[in-house]
Write an enzyme that holds these catalytic residues in place. Structure first.
Site, PDB file in Angstrom:
ATOM      1  N   CYS A   1       0.819  -1.216   0.000  1.00 15.76           N
ATOM      2  CA  CYS A   1       0.000   0.000   0.000  1.00 15.76           C
ATOM      3  C   CYS A   1       0.855   1.269   0.000  1.00 15.76           C
ATOM      4  O   CYS A   1       1.950   1.287   0.551  1.00 15.76           O
ATOM      5  CB  CYS A   1      -0.869   0.043   1.235  1.00 15.76           C
TER       6      CYS A   1
ATOM      7  N   ARG B   1       5.388  -0.164  -5.945  1.00 22.59           N
ATOM      8  CA  ARG B   1       5.331  -0.922  -4.689  1.00 22.59           C
ATOM      9  C   ARG B   1       4.391  -2.120  -4.805  1.00 22.59           C
ATOM     10  O   ARG B   1       4.433  -3.023  -3.970  1.00 22.59           O
ATOM     11  CB  ARG B   1       4.848  -0.008  -3.562  1.00 22.59           C
TER      12      ARG B   1
ATOM     13  N   TRP C   1      -2.810  -2.832  -1.488  1.00 22.59           N
ATOM     14  CA  TRP C   1      -2.393  -4.213  -1.754  1.00 22.59           C
ATOM     15  C   TRP C   1      -3.133  -5.041  -0.706  1.00 22.59           C
ATOM     16  O   TRP C   1      -2.879  -4.923   0.497  1.00 22.59           O
ATOM     17  CB  TRP C   1      -0.881  -4.334  -1.591  1.00 22.59           C
TER      18      TRP C   1
ATOM     19  N   ASN D   1      -1.846   2.348   5.692  1.00 19.75           N
ATOM     20  CA  ASN D   1      -0.872   1.294   5.364  1.00 19.75           C
ATOM     21  C   ASN D   1      -0.622   0.510   6.644  1.00 19.75           C
ATOM     22  O   ASN D   1      -0.549   1.111   7.723  1.00 19.75           O
ATOM     23  CB  ASN D   1       0.481   1.888   4.958  1.00 19.75           C
ATOM     24  N   GLY D   2      -0.431  -0.809   6.519  1.00 14.90           N
ATOM     25  CA  GLY D   2      -0.113  -1.597   7.706  1.00 14.90           C
ATOM     26  C   GLY D   2      -1.290  -2.440   8.136  1.00 14.90           C
ATOM     27  O   GLY D   2      -2.250  -2.620   7.387  1.00 14.90           O
TER      28      GLY D   2
ATOM     29  N   GLU E   1      18.263 -17.948  -6.220  1.00 15.47           N
ATOM     30  CA  GLU E   1      17.907 -16.638  -6.759  1.00 15.47           C
ATOM     31  C   GLU E   1      17.452 -16.760  -8.222  1.00 15.47           C
ATOM     32  O   GLU E   1      16.495 -16.101  -8.642  1.00 15.47           O
ATOM     33  CB  GLU E   1      19.107 -15.683  -6.628  1.00 15.47           C
TER      34      GLU E   1
ATOM     35  N   LYS F   1      13.784 -15.540  -9.466  1.00 15.88           N
ATOM     36  CA  LYS F   1      13.585 -14.553 -10.541  1.00 15.88           C
ATOM     37  C   LYS F   1      12.642 -15.118 -11.592  1.00 15.88           C
ATOM     38  O   LYS F   1      11.752 -14.421 -12.075  1.00 15.88           O
ATOM     39  CB  LYS F   1      14.913 -14.175 -11.224  1.00 15.88           C
TER      40      LYS F   1
ATOM     41  N   GLU G   1       9.005 -15.180 -10.231  1.00 13.78           N
ATOM     42  CA  GLU G   1       8.433 -13.837 -10.102  1.00 13.78           C
ATOM     43  C   GLU G   1       8.065 -13.242 -11.454  1.00 13.78           C
ATOM     44  O   GLU G   1       7.038 -12.615 -11.618  1.00 13.78           O
ATOM     45  CB  GLU G   1       9.467 -12.882  -9.480  1.00 13.78           C
TER      46      GLU G   1
ATOM     47  N   HIS H   1      18.307 -36.729  -3.422  1.00 12.33           N
ATOM     48  CA  HIS H   1      17.570 -37.048  -2.192  1.00 12.33           C
ATOM     49  C   HIS H   1      16.078 -36.777  -2.339  1.00 12.33           C
ATOM     50  O   HIS H   1      15.370 -36.679  -1.336  1.00 12.33           O
ATOM     51  CB  HIS H   1      18.157 -36.258  -1.013  1.00 12.33           C
TER      52      HIS H   1
ATOM     53  N   LYS I   1       6.689  -4.351  -3.837  1.00 17.16           N
ATOM     54  CA  LYS I   1       8.117  -4.031  -3.720  1.00 17.16           C
ATOM     55  C   LYS I   1       8.555  -3.935  -2.256  1.00 17.16           C
ATOM     56  O   LYS I   1       9.610  -4.430  -1.892  1.00 17.16           O
ATOM     57  CB  LYS I   1       8.405  -2.720  -4.452  1.00 17.16           C
TER      58      LYS I   1
HETATM   59  C1  AGP Z   1      12.928  -9.815  -4.964  1.00 15.03           C
HETATM   60  O1  AGP Z   1      12.925 -10.005  -6.333  1.00 15.03           O
HETATM   61  C2  AGP Z   1      11.634  -9.898  -4.355  1.00 15.03           C
HETATM   62  N1  AGP Z   1      10.696  -9.037  -4.927  1.00 15.03           N
HETATM   63  C3  AGP Z   1      11.522 -10.075  -2.859  1.00 15.03           C
HETATM   64  O2  AGP Z   1      11.865 -11.403  -2.596  1.00 15.03           O
HETATM   65  C4  AGP Z   1      12.352  -9.162  -1.938  1.00 15.03           C
HETATM   66  O3  AGP Z   1      13.703  -9.451  -2.076  1.00 15.03           O
HETATM   67  C5  AGP Z   1      11.901  -9.371  -0.479  1.00 15.03           C
HETATM   68  O4  AGP Z   1      10.559  -9.019  -0.359  1.00 15.03           O
HETATM   69  C6  AGP Z   1      12.736  -8.605   0.516  1.00 15.03           C
HETATM   70  O5  AGP Z   1      12.639  -7.232   0.308  1.00 15.03           O
HETATM   71  P1  AGP Z   1      13.652  -6.225   0.970  1.00 15.03           P
HETATM   72  O6  AGP Z   1      14.998  -6.514   0.408  1.00 15.03           O
HETATM   73  O7  AGP Z   1      13.139  -4.871   0.614  1.00 15.03           O
HETATM   74  O8  AGP Z   1      13.615  -6.483   2.450  1.00 15.03           O
END
Ligand code: AGP
Length: 627
Positions: free
Chosen positions: A2, A27, A76, A102-103, A500, A504, A507, A523, A622
């Site tokens: 948000c 965001r 959000w 927000n929150g 990672e 990626k 996402e 395993h 974000k």
């Molecule tokens: C990264 O591509 C992601 N969107 C997500 O995993 C992100 O790294 C995670 O939410 C942590 O965010 P931050 O680094 O702002 O704490």
């Protein structure tokens, strides 16, 4: 997640609020709305979906163009599905008070029951709506918005930020910050409010960041700050000269592609900040950067040689991509400094006893510096007396107020929801910090440290070499765009790279992908392999090369489609892999930085080929500011 914006001034409120909301789009959100006062009356317009939907409603509404005060929000969804009713602003029955939030209000169910018992009617499924009814009840008793707000915040639990507007006090808007982030901007007889300094910086460079548990009363000419007991607090706006918060795509099709291409520059800046040239001493005692006025912001490492000598263990806390950077950090700190290191997903330490003490260094890694789980875990560690270090890209964030030591990565704003440039900046920050500790604790020879420093300075040029092969990577990637599942494997320092790479791809393309330690394949995960599953192996030179290649063979023997990230001089790789995403030869310790670049591009090209929303993938935010 948000976003809040607000405006109090003299020009058309709708366009200013919309432009602020556009800055916060990155965001992540699923509905949006604004509330404003026109002709003494409070009006609310909201719409689910993208901002265009709200914009359409507002273009046919002349009153919103004339209004001079208002609040806005991108939501959000947490409590209640994304729809027009659950969208913010929320308002009371006679439409005299509206709020954006927000929150999360943790005790909302209890408050709701009490308010319903007193005859208040609820329209939405949100936790937010209790706040507007509480404000109404308190205003009816006090006949003062400020008192209604101070009475209300005393009844709320959780972390939150609020924007409040009321026809009871037409010339004023209010902002409330409780363990969240809100920044004010001062213009000429006008004030701006936003959850992120980016939305304010487009209008002014005079900013003030709200402290924790603070209320701002904002008129056209003045801002008064109060703590939650109603006592006035004095703090001035500061002038921000640098422009790290101005954002544009610079001709790239997506922010993500631009950010991937910025990585050589970012490496130069981040490395250069702490080590001007390869033979310079690592210097983390950088002067504070006053990017937004708050009562406390530190920068640099303030640990003495004695503190450093006394550190017995390290705990790293992070989420998502930052967690993967932390895993590489653990490797560096253990191998170079001989200190035992634990790493925890920050959300996993809630409700557990955190085993840290005065001899523990706790490192919180967060691009945004606002991730609620990371902040909460670090706060607990600090309460227990541990040394604290924050690694973040946002010097104006919540994290910078809590951590006693800070490494600020120099990436500029990362707009794309998927983290790329901030990840590699976190990895090299860990390496430089590990070298610094090793130097202070004499755990490595000076010659070894000097060699690594030289290698570090050569990294940006090596990343440029990978990026120069972008078209080859594009061709190789889209061949795999039709896959339903992919598996990424790596060992040792590149096990996090596999994680990672898989994150990626998920996402950006929504293709299911999992990362595994290569040795774990047999395993269990190997059961999913057949000729329809591409397996991406991170095959970097060094201590685990042969073992990783053996594990890849196990996948090959199951007819998996074989992809490797390998060095351009690797003579064995072409025999075993259908596709090679090549990087230049590199030292094992630095290989995670290079190996991740083709994986970022791989996911980007597949996502773009499939026509996905590259910069704002579905369901993602974000800054993840709820726990
Ligand atoms: C990264 O591509 C992601 N969107 C997500 O995993 C992100 O790294 C995670 O939410 C942590 O965010 P931050 O680094 O702002 O704490």
């Amino acid at each position: 997640m948000c976003g809040i914006v607000g405006y109090m001034g003299s020009s058309g409120v709708a366009s200013i609020l919309l432009s602020g909301l556009k800055c916060l789009e990155y965001r992540g959100y699923d509905s949006a709305g604004i509330a404003y006062i026109n002709d003494g009356k409070l009006k609310v317009t909201k719409a689910s979906g993208k901002l265009e939907n709200l914009e359409k409603l507002l273009t046919s509404d002349r009153s919103s163009l004339l209004a001079v005060s208002g609040i806005g929000h991108t939501r959000w969804a947490t409590h209640g599905v994304p729809n027009d009713i659950n969208a913010h602003p929320h308002f009371n029955e006679d439409q005299s008070i509206a709020i954006v939030h927000n929150g999360i209000i943790e005790n909302y169910a209890f408050i709701k029951e009490e308010l319903e018992g007193q005859g208040f009617k609820f329209n939405s499924d949100t936790d937010t709506e209790v706040i507007v009814h509480l404000l109404t009840r308190e205003y009816n008793l006090e006949k003062s918005m400020l008192k209604a707000i101070t009475n209300t915040v005393k009844q709320l639990s959780g972390s939150y930020a609020l924007g409040i507007i009321s026809s009871h006090q037409k010339d004023t808007i209010y902002a409330v910050n409780h363990h969240y982030s809100l920044t004010l901007g001062q213009g000429d007889n006008e004030f701006f409010l936003a959850s992120d300094i980016i939305a304010v910086r487009q209008y002014t460079n005079k900013v003030l960041r709200l402290d924790q548990s603070e209320i701002a009363q904002i008129t056209k000419t003045d801002v008064s700050l109060y703590d939650f007991s109603g006592r006035q607090v004095k703090r001035d706006f500061i002038t921000v000269d640098s422009d790290p918060y101005l954002i544009n795509k610079d001709g790239y099709k997506h922010f993500l592609l631009k950010e991937i291409h910025e990585q050589p520059t970012i490496l130069r800046q981040t490395i250069g900040k702490y080590m001007a040239h390869p033979t310079a001493n690592l210097d983390f005692n950088i002067q504070p950067e006053p990017l937004a006025n708050s009562s406390k912001t530190v920068a640099g490492i303030h640990l003495t040689k004695n503190d450093i000598a006394g550190i017995e263990n390290i705990l790293i806390l992070a989420c998502g991509t930052a967690y993967h950077a932390g895993m590489i950090g653990k490797y560096y700190l253990e191998q170079l400094c001989n200190i035992p290191v634990n790493i925890e997903i920050a959300s996993e330490v809630r409700g557990r006893t955190l085993l840290v003490n005065e001899k523990t260094l706790v490192i919180a890694v967060s691009q945004s510096g606002e991730t609620a789980d990371t902040i909460a875990a670090l706060t607990e560690a600090k309460r227990k007396g541990a040394y604290t270090l924050g690694i973040t890209n946002r010097s104006d964030s919540h994290l910078t107020r809590i951590a006693s030591n800070l490494i600020i990565t120099e990436c500029g704003v990362e707009v794309s929801v998927a983290a790329t440039k901030t990840y590699i900046a976190q990895v090299v920050s860990f390496l430089m910090f590990a070298l610094y500790l090793a130097q202070e604790r004499s755990s490595l020879s000076q010659e070894y440290i000097n060699n690594l420093k030289l290698e570090l300075h050569s990294l940006p040029a090596l990343v440029e070499t990978v990026l120069a092969n972008e078209n080859i990577i594009k061709e190789s990637s889209i061949k795999y765009a039709k896959a339903n599942d992919m598996v990424f494997i790596g060992r040792g320092i590149n096990y996090p790279t596999a994680l990672e790479g898989a994150l990626k791809l998920k996402e950006l393309s929504y293709i299911h992908a999992s990362g595994y330690a290569a040795g774990e394949l047999k395993h269990g995960p190997i059961a999913v392999l057949d000729s329809s599953v591409p397996v991406v192996t991170i095959l970097m030179p060094g201590s685990v090369y042969d073992k990783t290649l053996s594990n890849a063979q196990e996948a090959r023997a199951r007819n998996a489609q074989m992809i490797a990230v390998a060095c351009s001089n690797d003579e064995k790789a072409p025999k075993y892999f259908d596709t090679i995403l090549a990087v230049p030869p590199v030292d094992e310790l630095l290989s995670p930085v290079l190996a991740v670049i083709p994986l970022q591009l791989f996911s980007y090209f597949i996502s773009d080929y499939l026509g996905k929303d590259v910069d704002q993938p579905r369901n993602l935010a974000k800054s993840v500011t709820v726990e």
